[in-house]
Structure formats: C-alpha cells, structure tokens
Write a protein that holds these residues in place. Structure first.
Motif, PDB file in Angstrom:
ATOM      1  N   THR A  65       0.822  -1.215   0.000  1.00  0.00           N
ATOM      2  CA  THR A  65       0.000   0.000   0.000  1.00  0.00           C
ATOM      3  C   THR A  65       0.857   1.267   0.000  1.00  0.00           C
ATOM      4  O   THR A  65       0.567   2.230  -0.711  1.00  0.00           O
ATOM      5  CB  THR A  65      -0.882   0.003   1.283  1.00  0.00           C
ATOM      6  OG1 THR A  65      -1.617  -1.210   1.314  1.00  0.00           O
ATOM      7  CG2 THR A  65      -1.821   1.176   1.324  1.00  0.00           C
ATOM      8  N   HIS A  79      -2.171   8.964   6.403  1.00  0.00           N
ATOM      9  CA  HIS A  79      -3.454   8.817   7.087  1.00  0.00           C
ATOM     10  C   HIS A  79      -3.455   9.508   8.443  1.00  0.00           C
ATOM     11  O   HIS A  79      -2.404   9.852   8.976  1.00  0.00           O
ATOM     12  CB  HIS A  79      -3.840   7.331   7.239  1.00  0.00           C
ATOM     13  CG  HIS A  79      -2.941   6.539   8.145  1.00  0.00           C
ATOM     14  ND1 HIS A  79      -1.849   5.818   7.691  1.00  0.00           N
ATOM     15  CD2 HIS A  79      -2.974   6.335   9.482  1.00  0.00           C
ATOM     16  CE1 HIS A  79      -1.263   5.218   8.715  1.00  0.00           C
ATOM     17  NE2 HIS A  79      -1.922   5.514   9.810  1.00  0.00           N
ATOM     18  N   GLU A  96     -20.903   3.739   9.352  1.00  0.00           N
ATOM     19  CA  GLU A  96     -21.432   2.985   8.202  1.00  0.00           C
ATOM     20  C   GLU A  96     -22.929   3.272   8.033  1.00  0.00           C
ATOM     21  O   GLU A  96     -23.421   3.454   6.917  1.00  0.00           O
ATOM     22  CB  GLU A  96     -21.180   1.480   8.353  1.00  0.00           C
ATOM     23  CG  GLU A  96     -21.543   0.731   7.077  1.00  0.00           C
ATOM     24  CD  GLU A  96     -21.221  -0.754   7.130  1.00  0.00           C
ATOM     25  OE1 GLU A  96     -21.353  -1.359   8.214  1.00  0.00           O
ATOM     26  OE2 GLU A  96     -20.840  -1.304   6.081  1.00  0.00           O
ATOM     27  N   GLN A 101     -18.085   4.735   3.626  1.00  0.00           N
ATOM     28  CA  GLN A 101     -17.578   3.452   3.100  1.00  0.00           C
ATOM     29  C   GLN A 101     -16.420   2.964   3.970  1.00  0.00           C
ATOM     30  O   GLN A 101     -15.443   3.693   4.191  1.00  0.00           O
ATOM     31  CB  GLN A 101     -17.111   3.662   1.660  1.00  0.00           C
ATOM     32  CG  GLN A 101     -16.786   2.364   0.945  1.00  0.00           C
ATOM     33  CD  GLN A 101     -16.177   2.616  -0.431  1.00  0.00           C
ATOM     34  OE1 GLN A 101     -16.406   3.655  -1.057  1.00  0.00           O
ATOM     35  NE2 GLN A 101     -15.388   1.661  -0.893  1.00  0.00           N
ATOM     36  N   LEU A 103     -13.243   0.442   4.912  1.00  0.00           N
ATOM     37  CA  LEU A 103     -12.251  -0.472   4.329  1.00  0.00           C
ATOM     38  C   LEU A 103     -12.137  -1.721   5.183  1.00  0.00           C
ATOM     39  O   LEU A 103     -11.754  -2.777   4.701  1.00  0.00           O
ATOM     40  CB  LEU A 103     -10.896   0.236   4.217  1.00  0.00           C
ATOM     41  CG  LEU A 103     -10.820   1.286   3.110  1.00  0.00           C
ATOM     42  CD1 LEU A 103      -9.592   2.164   3.275  1.00  0.00           C
ATOM     43  CD2 LEU A 103     -10.825   0.627   1.741  1.00  0.00           C
ATOM     44  N   LEU A 119     -11.307   3.854   7.169  1.00  0.00           N
ATOM     45  CA  LEU A 119     -12.434   4.324   6.366  1.00  0.00           C
ATOM     46  C   LEU A 119     -11.887   4.723   5.003  1.00  0.00           C
ATOM     47  O   LEU A 119     -10.760   5.222   4.904  1.00  0.00           O
ATOM     48  CB  LEU A 119     -13.099   5.541   7.019  1.00  0.00           C
ATOM     49  CG  LEU A 119     -13.381   5.456   8.521  1.00  0.00           C
ATOM     50  CD1 LEU A 119     -14.094   6.739   8.977  1.00  0.00           C
ATOM     51  CD2 LEU A 119     -14.221   4.230   8.851  1.00  0.00           C
ATOM     52  N   HIS A 120     -12.689   4.560   3.962  1.00  0.00           N
ATOM     53  CA  HIS A 120     -12.193   4.854   2.608  1.00  0.00           C
ATOM     54  C   HIS A 120     -12.046   6.362   2.398  1.00  0.00           C
ATOM     55  O   HIS A 120     -12.970   7.125   2.732  1.00  0.00           O
ATOM     56  CB  HIS A 120     -13.141   4.270   1.557  1.00  0.00           C
ATOM     57  CG  HIS A 120     -12.468   4.110   0.228  1.00  0.00           C
ATOM     58  ND1 HIS A 120     -12.123   5.196  -0.550  1.00  0.00           N
ATOM     59  CD2 HIS A 120     -12.045   3.008  -0.432  1.00  0.00           C
ATOM     60  CE1 HIS A 120     -11.520   4.757  -1.654  1.00  0.00           C
ATOM     61  NE2 HIS A 120     -11.456   3.434  -1.604  1.00  0.00           N
ATOM     62  N   LYS A 122     -12.384   8.103  -0.107  1.00  0.00           N
ATOM     63  CA  LYS A 122     -13.424   8.671  -0.982  1.00  0.00           C
ATOM     64  C   LYS A 122     -14.644   9.135  -0.180  1.00  0.00           C
ATOM     65  O   LYS A 122     -15.441   9.942  -0.644  1.00  0.00           O
ATOM     66  CB  LYS A 122     -13.881   7.631  -2.026  1.00  0.00           C
ATOM     67  CG  LYS A 122     -12.840   7.296  -3.059  1.00  0.00           C
ATOM     68  CD  LYS A 122     -12.715   8.389  -4.114  1.00  0.00           C
ATOM     69  CE  LYS A 122     -11.583   8.069  -5.079  1.00  0.00           C
ATOM     70  NZ  LYS A 122     -10.988   9.238  -5.690  1.00  0.00           N
ATOM     71  N   SER A 123     -14.810   8.570   1.041  1.00  0.00           N
ATOM     72  CA  SER A 123     -15.944   8.933   1.906  1.00  0.00           C
ATOM     73  C   SER A 123     -15.571   9.984   2.926  1.00  0.00           C
ATOM     74  O   SER A 123     -16.404  10.381   3.743  1.00  0.00           O
ATOM     75  CB  SER A 123     -16.420   7.711   2.701  1.00  0.00           C
ATOM     76  OG  SER A 123     -17.000   6.765   1.900  1.00  0.00           O
ATOM     77  N   LEU A 128      -7.431   9.485   4.222  1.00  0.00           N
ATOM     78  CA  LEU A 128      -7.534   8.108   4.716  1.00  0.00           C
ATOM     79  C   LEU A 128      -7.601   8.190   6.243  1.00  0.00           C
ATOM     80  O   LEU A 128      -6.688   8.716   6.892  1.00  0.00           O
ATOM     81  CB  LEU A 128      -6.317   7.294   4.250  1.00  0.00           C
ATOM     82  CG  LEU A 128      -6.239   5.851   4.744  1.00  0.00           C
ATOM     83  CD1 LEU A 128      -7.459   5.028   4.321  1.00  0.00           C
ATOM     84  CD2 LEU A 128      -4.962   5.175   4.240  1.00  0.00           C
TER      85      LEU A 128
END
Ligand code: CMX
Length: 137
Positions: A65, A79, A96, A101, A103, A119-120, A122-123, A128
């Motif tokens: 990663t 992160h 949630e 979203q 991970l 948590l993603h 993108k959300s 991150l």
C-alpha cells in the motif's frame, strides 16, 4: 462515538533509515519503536509528540500500500488516526449507518497491538481515516 485525541499521523516515506534522522536530529524527537506489520507490508517507526504519535511508514515490498501511495503521490501524510474511546467496532457501525464506506468491516490488529480499522478516503474528503483503540498485545 467519542474521540479523545489524534492517536497518530501516518507518514509514507521511502526509507525509514533516511527519514528517522530528520525527526531525531532536527526535531529532537526519539524513535521509541521500529516494528514490522507483515500483513500490511509495512515497517513502522514511532515518535511521541504529546498525546499524539508520528508513525513513519516504509513499504516492505513494491506491491505494498505504501509503495503504491508513494508511486502515485510521493512521500507525505498518508493517514490520520483517531483514538476512539467508545470502541472501534461501535464507531464503524455508527459511521457505516451514516453512509461512510468502510475499508475494514471490523477492528483488526495493527502496530503496537492496537485495534484498528480504516475508512475509505473517498468517503472522508480525501483523508484516509483510521479509528483505533488500545488492544491486548
Ligand atoms: N489518502 C488519500 N487518498 C488515497 C490514499 C491515501 N492514503 N491512498 C489512495 N488514495 C486514493 C487514490 O489516490 C485513488 O484516488 P483516485 O481514484 O482519485 O486516483 C483512490 O484513493 C483509490 O486508490 P487506488 O490506488 O485505486 O487504491 P489502492 O489500491 O491504493 O487503495 C486504499 C487505496 C486507501 C483503499 C488502501 O490504501 C487501503 O486499503 N488502505 C488501508 C490500509 C493501509 O493504509 N495500510 C497501511 C498502513 C498500515 C499501518 O498504519 O500500520
């Protein structure tokens, strides 16, 4: 959910050996632990700054990663981790239900024996985000 403080800030670096001297020699911090987290393909180095830690992250493989992150974005903040007093699993359930979203669907073991979950980005407006709580080592 109750967040008590920022537990750590994760910083992606190409090499711990090259990065640690900046924190020790320029900032006067002490690296108190170097630990490999095999399932995350990372080697970590920790520094305490008040209640918060700096976690340097070096990839242990080209497909990890952190290696992918550095390839795409370069070295830098990877992160942000919040200490969740009310427990990671409860926090995951709460966010949630509000549409975030996940991970990780439930807490798992991370560095320093902590229970962690991500948590993603993108959300979470591109950050991150990690929840963590002290766990049994
Ligand atoms: N912060 C913000 N955005 C990030 C990111 C990060 N750290 N890592 C990836 N992204 C973005 C990517 O730039 C990409 O955005 P675009 O679609 O706009 O290009 C998007 O997220 C998806 O990225 P990707 O390259 O397709 O997906 P990855 O395979 O790199 O996975 C992520 C990204 C966040 C899902 C993955 O890194 C993950 O599951 N992370 C959680 C676990 C982890 O980070 N472990 C290492 C630390 C362990 C430790 O602290 O001990």
């Amino acid at each position: 959910m109750k967040i008590s403080h920022i537990e750590h800030i994760g910083i992606a670096v190409k090499s711990l050996e090259e990065a640690i001297p900046f924190y020790e020699n320029m900032l006067g911090l002490k690296c108190y632990s170097v630990e490999e987290v095999a399932d995350q393909k990372v080697k970590t180095a920790f520094f305490q700054v008040g209640q918060t830690k700096i976690e340097l992250l070096e990839s242990t493989g080209p497909d990890g990663t952190i290696a992918k992150f550095i390839e795409k974005r370069g070295e830098g903040i990877h992160h942000l981790a919040y200490a969740v007093e009310s427990g990671v699993n409860q926090a995951l359930t709460e966010v949630e239900a509000k549409g975030v979203q996940l991970l990780d669907k439930q807490a798992r073991k991370g560095a320093e024996g902590m229970n962690i979950a991500f948590l993603h980005p993108k959300s979470t407006q591109g950050i991150l985000t990690e929840f963590c709580e002290k766990g049994e080592k």
